[in-house]
Design an enzyme around this catalytic site. Structure first.
Site, mmCIF file in Angstrom:
data_model
loop_
_atom_site.group_PDB
_atom_site.id
_atom_site.type_symbol
_atom_site.label_atom_id
_atom_site.label_comp_id
_atom_site.label_asym_id
_atom_site.label_seq_id
_atom_site.Cartn_x
_atom_site.Cartn_y
_atom_site.Cartn_z
ATOM 1 C CB SER A 165 46.780 46.881 32.769
ATOM 2 O OG SER A 165 47.922 47.248 33.457
ATOM 3 C CE1 TYR A 178 48.738 41.580 32.751
ATOM 4 C CE2 TYR A 178 49.514 43.453 33.905
ATOM 5 C CZ TYR A 178 48.457 42.438 33.758
ATOM 6 O OH TYR A 178 47.317 42.784 34.331
HETATM 7 P P1 NAD Z 1 43.179 36.801 39.190
HETATM 8 O O1 NAD Z 1 44.529 36.081 39.075
HETATM 9 O O2 NAD Z 1 42.670 37.012 40.600
HETATM 10 O O3 NAD Z 1 42.155 36.304 38.368
HETATM 11 C C1 NAD Z 1 42.398 35.894 36.908
HETATM 12 C C2 NAD Z 1 41.458 34.647 36.734
HETATM 13 O O4 NAD Z 1 41.801 34.236 35.288
HETATM 14 C C3 NAD Z 1 41.829 33.205 37.669
HETATM 15 O O5 NAD Z 1 40.814 32.910 38.267
HETATM 16 C C4 NAD Z 1 42.342 32.331 36.555
HETATM 17 O O6 NAD Z 1 42.086 30.895 36.936
HETATM 18 C C5 NAD Z 1 41.844 32.828 35.451
HETATM 19 N N1 NAD Z 1 42.227 32.318 34.094
HETATM 20 C C6 NAD Z 1 43.834 32.181 34.045
HETATM 21 N N2 NAD Z 1 44.235 31.571 32.676
HETATM 22 C C7 NAD Z 1 42.764 31.273 32.189
HETATM 23 C C8 NAD Z 1 42.404 30.593 30.903
HETATM 24 N N3 NAD Z 1 43.220 30.138 30.170
HETATM 25 N N4 NAD Z 1 41.149 30.542 30.875
HETATM 26 C C9 NAD Z 1 40.259 30.903 31.609
HETATM 27 N N5 NAD Z 1 40.597 31.439 32.954
HETATM 28 C C10 NAD Z 1 41.713 31.751 33.172
HETATM 29 O O7 NAD Z 1 43.554 38.466 38.547
HETATM 30 P P2 NAD Z 1 42.799 39.858 38.932
HETATM 31 O O8 NAD Z 1 43.863 40.547 39.568
HETATM 32 O O9 NAD Z 1 41.477 39.491 39.180
HETATM 33 O O10 NAD Z 1 42.653 40.198 37.341
HETATM 34 C C11 NAD Z 1 41.581 40.117 36.511
HETATM 35 C C12 NAD Z 1 41.891 40.875 35.189
HETATM 36 O O11 NAD Z 1 42.405 42.298 35.682
HETATM 37 C C13 NAD Z 1 43.181 40.297 34.373
HETATM 38 O O12 NAD Z 1 43.081 40.658 32.795
HETATM 39 C C14 NAD Z 1 44.287 41.240 35.111
HETATM 40 O O13 NAD Z 1 45.499 41.333 34.055
HETATM 41 C C15 NAD Z 1 43.558 42.566 35.190
HETATM 42 N N6 NAD Z 1 44.382 43.601 35.934
HETATM 43 C C16 NAD Z 1 44.542 43.206 37.125
HETATM 44 C C17 NAD Z 1 44.952 44.326 38.050
HETATM 45 C C18 NAD Z 1 45.504 44.120 39.458
HETATM 46 O O14 NAD Z 1 46.042 45.033 40.059
HETATM 47 N N7 NAD Z 1 45.148 43.246 39.989
HETATM 48 C C19 NAD Z 1 45.371 45.492 37.432
HETATM 49 C C20 NAD Z 1 44.991 45.664 36.269
HETATM 50 C C21 NAD Z 1 44.429 45.044 35.476
#
Ligand code: NAD
Length: 282
Positions: A165, A178
């Site tokens: 991130s 985070y």
């Molecule tokens: P999201 O919340 O839509 O998806 C995350 C998924 O992880 C969810 O479906 C959740 O059920 C699952 N999850 C949570 N805890 C878990 C566990 N213990 N075991 C298995 N599954 C689990 O989030 P997203 O936006 O799709 O993010 C995906 C990745 O990208 C994450 O690592 C997030 O930190 C990273 N990220 C997101 C952004 C953004 O702007 N959305 C930016 C940078 C990085």
């Protein structure tokens, strides 16, 4: 989905954690369209199943699995199922992750009169909330790597992709756990790339910039749908002046996963951020 280009992932077994979520369900779809057999792992099996069903309905190969990335027994049970269904894992995408309100301060800056206000300050952060976020992002990347990389040792074209991130470069206000955890993910990407360099496993990461998803919705949008002050600051600090689109993540992901394209690339984290991490604000 319109892929920016196709890479050859024919019959590769691609395991994706957090694939019931917004970003990784999209990446699951992209790798399926490149010929992979995609295993969508998530704590929320209904979400993983629903995305897998969409992929299968369109003629590609996918299956949803219930899995908790914080429990080795759960990962090992899932690994056994995948071995029976599709065979050994070729590629792992560590996508499960996210922040939690219990590890988020209300204020960006501490002020002298904070004690007189009804706000959650740095001093109020809940230890278990901080541990939860740290574990989900860091331990939740390390444990699946332990379980699935065993399949990859000495086999050609195997690799791991982590999701870091913008926080990994410079911490963002309000979310210390985070930020620290994603810095650890980038650091671990380099560590594991070096560690696995003699056994043929490349390890890389992408660092998405700002995407408007359910994970950060409360920080970015007011209840009435208007943008928060934070949204204004993000867009002002993103030279391209917009939030990322899920399709923006696909090209860099396919490049890093492809052994033909990125055979000598390991240990890198590619920012996909519209210039955010390059801009000083001046
Ligand atoms: P999201 O919340 O839509 O998806 C995350 C998924 O992880 C969810 O479906 C959740 O059920 C699952 N999850 C949570 N805890 C878990 C566990 N213990 N075991 C298995 N599954 C689990 O989030 P997203 O936006 O799709 O993010 C995906 C990745 O990208 C994450 O690592 C997030 O930190 C990273 N990220 C997101 C952004 C953004 O702007 N959305 C930016 C940078 C990085």
């Amino acid at each position: 989905m319109k892929l920016p280009f196709k890479v050859d992932l024919k019959d590769k077994v691609v395991v994706i954690t957090g694939a019931g979520g917004i970003i990784c369900s999209h990446l699951a779809r992209a790798v399926a369209e490149c010929g992979a057999k995609v295993c969508l792992l998530d704590l929320n099996k209904d979400a993983a199943d629903a995305y897998a069903k969409e992929i299968v309905n369109d003629g590609y190969v996918a299956k949803g699995y219930a899995c908790n990335v914080l429990e080795k027994e759960s990962l090992e049970a899932c690994h056994e199922e995948i071995l029976k269904d599709f065979g050994k894992c070729d590629i792992l995408i560590n996508g499960a992750g996210g922040n939690n309100p219990r590890a988020t301060t209300d204020n960006e800056y501490a002020e002298l009169d904070d004690a007189t206000k009804e706000i959650k300050t740095f001093f109020d952060l809940d230890k278990s909330g901080v541990e939860f976020v740290f574990n989900l992002n860091f331990i939740g990347t390390l444990l699946p790597s332990q379980v699935f990389a065993k399949d990859m040792i000495g086999r050609k074209g195997c690799n791991i992709l982590n999701i870091s991130s913008m926080n990994a470069y410079t911490p963002l206000t309000k979310i210390p756990a985070y930020s620290g955890a994603k810095a650890a993910v980038t650091n671990f990407t380099q560590w594991l790339a070096v560690h696995f360099s003699h056994v043929g496993i490349r390890v890389n990461a992408i660092a998405p910039g700002f995407f408007s998803t359910k994970q950060n919705a409360k920080l970015l949008w007011n209840e009435d749908g208007t943008p928060t002050a934070r949204t204004g600051k993000i867009l002002a600090a993103t030279p391209m002046g917009r939030f990322g689109e899920l399709d923006d993540l696909v090209g860099a992901t396919l490049f890093l996963l492809s052994n033909d394209a990125a055979n000598f690339v390991t240990g890198v984290t590619i920012p996909i951020d519209g210039g955010f991490s390059s801009y000083s604000g001046v």
